[in-house]
Design an enzyme around this catalytic site. Structure first.
Site, PDB file in Angstrom:
ATOM      1  N   HIS A   6       0.917  -1.124   0.000  1.00  0.00           N
ATOM      2  CA  HIS A   6       0.016   0.036   0.009  1.00  0.00           C
ATOM      3  C   HIS A   6       0.767   1.269   0.081  1.00  0.00           C
ATOM      4  O   HIS A   6       0.591   1.900  -1.010  1.00  0.00           O
ATOM      5  CB  HIS A   6      -0.927  -0.067   1.342  1.00  0.00           C
ATOM      6  CG  HIS A   6      -1.524   1.234   1.621  1.00  0.00           C
ATOM      7  ND1 HIS A   6      -2.705   1.660   0.526  1.00  0.00           N
ATOM      8  CD2 HIS A   6      -1.210   2.382   2.267  1.00  0.00           C
ATOM      9  CE1 HIS A   6      -3.174   3.068   1.097  1.00  0.00           C
ATOM     10  NE2 HIS A   6      -2.290   3.343   1.885  1.00  0.00           N
ATOM     11  N   HIS A  44       1.342   4.783  -2.798  1.00  0.00           N
ATOM     12  CA  HIS A  44       1.642   6.322  -2.477  1.00  0.00           C
ATOM     13  C   HIS A  44       2.759   6.766  -3.079  1.00  0.00           C
ATOM     14  O   HIS A  44       2.983   8.226  -3.382  1.00  0.00           O
ATOM     15  CB  HIS A  44       1.786   6.516  -0.995  1.00  0.00           C
ATOM     16  CG  HIS A  44       0.422   6.417  -0.308  1.00  0.00           C
ATOM     17  ND1 HIS A  44      -0.639   7.245  -0.556  1.00  0.00           N
ATOM     18  CD2 HIS A  44       0.091   5.625   0.704  1.00  0.00           C
ATOM     19  CE1 HIS A  44      -1.729   6.972   0.257  1.00  0.00           C
ATOM     20  NE2 HIS A  44      -1.288   5.940   1.068  1.00  0.00           N
ATOM     21  N   GLU A  99      -5.663   9.441  -0.092  1.00  0.00           N
ATOM     22  CA  GLU A  99      -6.046   7.923  -0.249  1.00  0.00           C
ATOM     23  C   GLU A  99      -7.130   7.761  -1.018  1.00  0.00           C
ATOM     24  O   GLU A  99      -7.072   6.676  -1.659  1.00  0.00           O
ATOM     25  CB  GLU A  99      -6.793   7.593   1.385  1.00  0.00           C
ATOM     26  CG  GLU A  99      -5.633   7.896   2.213  1.00  0.00           C
ATOM     27  CD  GLU A  99      -4.537   6.512   2.226  1.00  0.00           C
ATOM     28  OE1 GLU A  99      -4.690   5.692   1.459  1.00  0.00           O
ATOM     29  OE2 GLU A  99      -3.557   6.897   3.045  1.00  0.00           O
ATOM     30  N   SER A 122      -4.044   0.770  -4.454  1.00  0.00           N
ATOM     31  CA  SER A 122      -3.497  -0.360  -4.071  1.00  0.00           C
ATOM     32  C   SER A 122      -4.238  -1.537  -3.724  1.00  0.00           C
ATOM     33  O   SER A 122      -3.951  -2.416  -3.095  1.00  0.00           O
ATOM     34  CB  SER A 122      -2.503   0.032  -2.826  1.00  0.00           C
ATOM     35  OG  SER A 122      -3.434   0.477  -1.794  1.00  0.00           O
TER      36      SER A 122
END
Ligand SMILES: [Fe+2]
Length: 277
Positions: free
Chosen positions: A122, A127, A167, A187
């Site tokens: 993730h 990111h 997010e 993700s």
């Protein structure tokens, strides 16, 4: 006191290297291969460019140092090792120092499709690609500085700003198809499909005060996504008086939740799932 978690971040050795097992590397490889396919035609161009620039290994878990090297070259950012859960204050302090906090554990095979805590897939796959983009990198830096200076109460509002952008953000440039830029979506194999096809979730044009007033839950597919026009919009927003807008949002109060109540509500947690302290 730290929230209970079954995961523990993997510690680097004296030279900064984490020795991942074959099984962990195999999980990374599987996640990478299927997610690369899943996001094709759905992730924004800036994310795909970031993936290219980073050249992440596909067959093994990357070391934080090698990701940092590429990020530094592009925007001056680094990835910093953190335990699975960190306090808000540490999270904001790292971002304010252009360090993206990354837990280094790999999810188990039983949780391949979904886990609540952010694992290294993730953090890195979701990111770091956008941190190669100047607008996004500067926005994240400004966000860290704001959070560092904010009160505990205001940080809860700032967490929503992060949640609905970094997010779970969507993007639609004028005349172009919808794209995903949020790392929480990109993700996740399930949420990539769910958020993109959009038959069940609402989409709303991003408005900072609206987003600050929107409750969220961390343990369900999102009932609502906010759509920005481009990454420059985030940067320009970060130049505004955000704390003044937080004050405005506090005065107006929260929007009614679009989800059923749950003991597991993420409302008091930050987007990185660190405990609120
Ligand atoms: Fe995240």
């Amino acid at each position: 006191m730290a929230k209970q978690t079954k995961y523990v971040s993997r510690l680097p050795d004296a030279s900064g290297v984490i020795a991942y097992t074959d099984a962990e590397n195999a999980i990374w490889a599987e996640l990478f291969a299927r997610q690369k396919l899943a996001i094709r035609g759905k992730a924004c161009a800036e994310f795909m460019q970031g993936l290219d620039l980073l050249g992440l290994p596909e067959d093994r878990v990357p070391q934080l140092g090698e990701v940092s090297q590429k990020l530094k070259r592009e925007t001056g950012w680094e990835v910093a090792y953190v335990p699975a859960l960190i306090p808000f204050s540490e999270f904001f302090a790292l971002l304010a120092d252009r360090k993206f906090p990354a837990a280094t554990f790999v999810r188990t095979r039983e949780e391949l499709d979904y886990l609540q805590e952010p694992d290294i897939f993730h953090e890195i796959f979701g990111h770091t690609p956008l941190l190669t983009n100047r607008y996004f990198a500067d926005f994240t830096h400004a966000y860290g500085k704001l959070g560092l200076a904010a009160s505990r109460e205001d940080r809860v509002f700032l967490a929503r700003m992060y949640w609905f952008t970094v997010e779970f953000g969507l993007m639609q440039k004028p005349g172009e198809p919808l794209r995903i830029y949020g790392g929480g979506i990109l993700s996740s194999i399930g949420e990539t499909e769910y958020a993109y096809n959009g038959s069940q979730a609402q989409r709303r044009r991003f408005d900072i005060v609206d987003a600050l007033r929107t409750p969220y839950r961390i343990d369900i597919m999102q009932p609502l996504y906010y759509v920005i026009e481009d990454l420059r919009e985030l940067f320009e927003m970060s130049q505004r008086d955000i704390m003044g807008l937080v004050k405005q949002a506090r005065g107006l109060g929260l929007h009614p939740p679009l989800f059923p109540p749950s003991a597991k509500t993420g409302e008091i947690k930050s987007p990185q799932k660190q405990e609120a302290v």
